[in-house]
Design a protein around this motif. Structure first.
Motif, PDB file in Angstrom:
ATOM      1  N   TYR A  50      29.027  -6.782 -46.037  1.00  0.00           N
ATOM      2  CA  TYR A  50      29.003  -7.823 -45.010  1.00  0.00           C
ATOM      3  C   TYR A  50      29.602  -9.107 -45.583  1.00  0.00           C
ATOM      4  CZ  TYR A  50      27.151 -10.286 -40.898  1.00  0.00           C
ATOM      5  OH  TYR A  50      27.020 -11.001 -39.729  1.00  0.00           O
ATOM      6  N   GLN A  54      33.334 -11.345 -41.995  1.00  0.00           N
ATOM      7  CA  GLN A  54      32.641 -10.631 -40.926  1.00  0.00           C
ATOM      8  C   GLN A  54      31.542 -11.494 -40.324  1.00  0.00           C
ATOM      9  OE1 GLN A  54      33.249  -7.476 -39.502  1.00  0.00           O
ATOM     10  NE2 GLN A  54      31.827  -8.373 -38.035  1.00  0.00           N
ATOM     11  N   ASP A  58      30.901 -12.812 -36.416  1.00  0.00           N
ATOM     12  CA  ASP A  58      29.680 -12.524 -35.661  1.00  0.00           C
ATOM     13  C   ASP A  58      29.008 -13.781 -35.125  1.00  0.00           C
ATOM     14  OD1 ASP A  58      30.034  -9.868 -36.147  1.00  0.00           O
ATOM     15  OD2 ASP A  58      28.611  -9.756 -37.811  1.00  0.00           O
ATOM     16  N   ASP A 422      25.494  -6.871 -33.792  1.00  0.00           N
ATOM     17  CA  ASP A 422      26.047  -5.509 -33.778  1.00  0.00           C
ATOM     18  C   ASP A 422      26.238  -4.936 -35.184  1.00  0.00           C
ATOM     19  OD1 ASP A 422      26.050  -5.335 -31.084  1.00  0.00           O
ATOM     20  OD2 ASP A 422      28.187  -5.666 -30.790  1.00  0.00           O
ATOM     21  N   THR A 423      26.650  -5.779 -36.128  1.00  0.00           N
ATOM     22  CA  THR A 423      26.846  -5.296 -37.497  1.00  0.00           C
ATOM     23  C   THR A 423      25.535  -4.813 -38.101  1.00  0.00           C
ATOM     24  OG1 THR A 423      28.637  -6.901 -37.771  1.00  0.00           O
ATOM     25  CG2 THR A 423      27.770  -5.894 -39.765  1.00  0.00           C
ATOM     26  N   ARG A 426      24.480  -1.013 -36.986  1.00  0.00           N
ATOM     27  CA  ARG A 426      25.313   0.154 -37.286  1.00  0.00           C
ATOM     28  C   ARG A 426      24.583   1.258 -38.031  1.00  0.00           C
ATOM     29  NH1 ARG A 426      30.695  -2.353 -39.859  1.00  0.00           N
ATOM     30  NH2 ARG A 426      29.062  -3.224 -41.189  1.00  0.00           N
TER      31      ARG A 426
END
Length: 488
Positions: A50, A54, A58, A422-423, A426
């Protein structure tokens, strides 16, 4: 002073609405805000999986001025500033429709509508706060309807001023945008109050129910007469268009409150300086080794050639290690991004932001205390393996410049941050898992149980000598966010 309102924006986003309220007598106002995200280890969130790029994809931040505060009754009553400014702008545009007058006319419409929305929202929140008995709620609802209706009536009376040949259809459309938007808000909050009153199921509130129902019905009739679409239970396509129109009108009204905040990387000069030092240290090592072994073995010998190759290999490692060390030092002292807060191209402040993963050992004692108190179950103390992500902001506002940039006095800015999760979803398991239970008759059946993960968020705000902390527990599964609860 810093105020924060945290809520679920949608199934995949958390919204933090942070208000940075300046002091009138303090020219330079400096705020700091820290958000500590405690993520379960099983979600595999770390520096490698992460990266900062990223994270900044987000997170979305919108900076806007805090809407000037008025009570509903003060917007149009007596020497009410919003109505007077609006009326003056209407009179000017009808007599002399210059570019400057047109800009002010549109600005005053937007501000009048935004102020009305803010006042209506605050009034409804106050009524539904749970602090009042039924008799008080009846009085408050009646006053609310009378005051909001009075605001709309005064606004609509001004149409006669601009209904002149000098006012173009485009200029008239600005008026209609404001009218429709405030009508939308009357319906929205009126229905929320009606639902609140009906759920209390009290005879005392029968009059409030009638007042609210009459208000909504009358406004629906007005909207039909003006060509404003209403929501209908049996018209999904039309409702889709109505929702879209509501959203566009809200953006239009709020557009003059949102600020231009162009971002750029922070600490560029210092970063290049440190990287230059790293390269210099590596080159110094290679040069010293080369000089030493050149004198010992000579210029064109095999031993000197081998030593030269090895020294350059070590030089590259020294350079990379030094770059890593200095990058760590930069990350701890500087921010990732810096932005100027602009109003009409004039800088009224700055905002900086940074994101880092930190170890539990580096948590401040008060943050650690807030995070690890009131667990869902004591066994958590034995499995407290978490990844800790820190998002930090530093905000500077010049109150004098802020006052001079807007006709209305505003107390500060709102930073509306939306964090998309959303990350984090996963690598979650299925949202439900099967479990067996024994029934009363001794048979066994299978039931589906929700499987939740909990993200803890600790917010730490500082202004002058005041420090405040708040903690939230976010429950989510692979389908998205289930709930967000403040832990007190």
């Amino acid at each position: 002073m810093i105020e924060v309102d945290t809520r679920i924006h949608d199934k995949h986003s958390i919204e933090f609405k942070t208000s940075f309220v300046t002091r009138r007598k303090l020219k330079e106002n400096d705020f700091s805000a820290f958000m500590w995200f405690f993520v379960p280890y099983s979600l595999d969130i770390n520096k490698e999986t992460y990266p900062k790029s990223q994270f900044y994809q987000d997170i979305k931040s919108n900076i806007r001025l805090i809407t000037p505060k008025f009570l509903l009754r003060d917007i149009v009553a007596g020497e009410a500033l919003p109505l007077i400014r609006l009326s003056n702008a209407f009179t000017t545009i009808s007599s002399s429709p210059t570019r400057t007058a047109t800009r002010d006319y549109e600005y005053q419409i937007k501000m009048f509508a935004a102020i009305t929305h803010s006042a209506a929202r605050d009034a409804c929140s106050f009524i539904m706060s749970g602090k009042h008995n039924d008799a008080d709620i009846l009085t408050l609802c009646t006053n609310y309807v009378n005051e909001y209706t009075s605001v709309l009536n005064e606004y609509r009376k001004l149409r006669d001023i601009i209904n002149q040949p000098t006012v173009t259809d485009e200029m008239m459309s600005y008026y209609r945008y404001g009218d429709e938007y405030m009508s939308n808000m009357l319906q929205y909050y009126g229905l929320a109050l009606l639902d609140f009153v009906l759920k209390r199921n009290s005879k005392t509130l029968d009059k409030a129910k009638e007042v609210l129902q009459h208000c909504i019905t009358s406004e629906n009739d007005y909207r039909e007469s003006r060509g404003y679409a209403n929501l209908k239970a049996d018209d999904p396509k039309g409702n889709r268009d109505v929702v879209y129109r509501h959203r566009v009108l809200k953006k239009y009204v709020d557009s003059d409150l949102f600020l231009d905040v162009p971002k750029k990387k922070d600490g560029k000069f210092v970063e290049q300086l440190y990287l230059g030092i790293a390269a210099g240290l590596a080159m110094m090592f290679a040069t010293v080794v080369s000089f030493h072994f050149q004198q010992k073995f000579g210029n064109f010998t095999l031993p000197f050639f081998i030593v030269l190759v090895i020294s350059y290999m070590i030089k590259d490692r020294i350079k990379e290690l030094s770059r890593y060390y200095f990058a760590h030092r930069i990350g701890s002292k500087f921010f990732d991004n810096k932005a100027e807060i602009l109003i009409k191209d004039e800088r009224i402040g700055t905002i900086k932001e940074g994101m880092d993963f930190i170890s539990r050992k580096k948590l401040p004692a008060d943050v650690k205390r807030v995070r690890y108190s009131k667990r869902l179950m004591e066994a958590e103390n034995r499995v407290s393996d978490e990844k800790i992500l820190l998002y930090r902001m530093a905000v500077h506002i010049n109150r004098e410049k802020l006052n001079g940039m807007t006709p209305y006095e505003t107390v500060g800015i709102n930073d509306i941050i939306r964090f998309n999760v959303d990350t984090l979803l996963r690598k979650m398991d299925n949202p439900q898992e099967a479990r067996q239970v024994m029934n009363d008759d001794g048979t066994v059946s299978t039931i589906m149980c929700d499987k939740l993960y909990y993200i803890n968020i600790v917010l730490q705000f500082s202004f002058e000598d005041n420090v405040s902390l708040r903690r939230y527990r976010v429950a989510m599964n692979r389908d998205g966010i289930e709930s967000i609860t403040e832990v007190k």
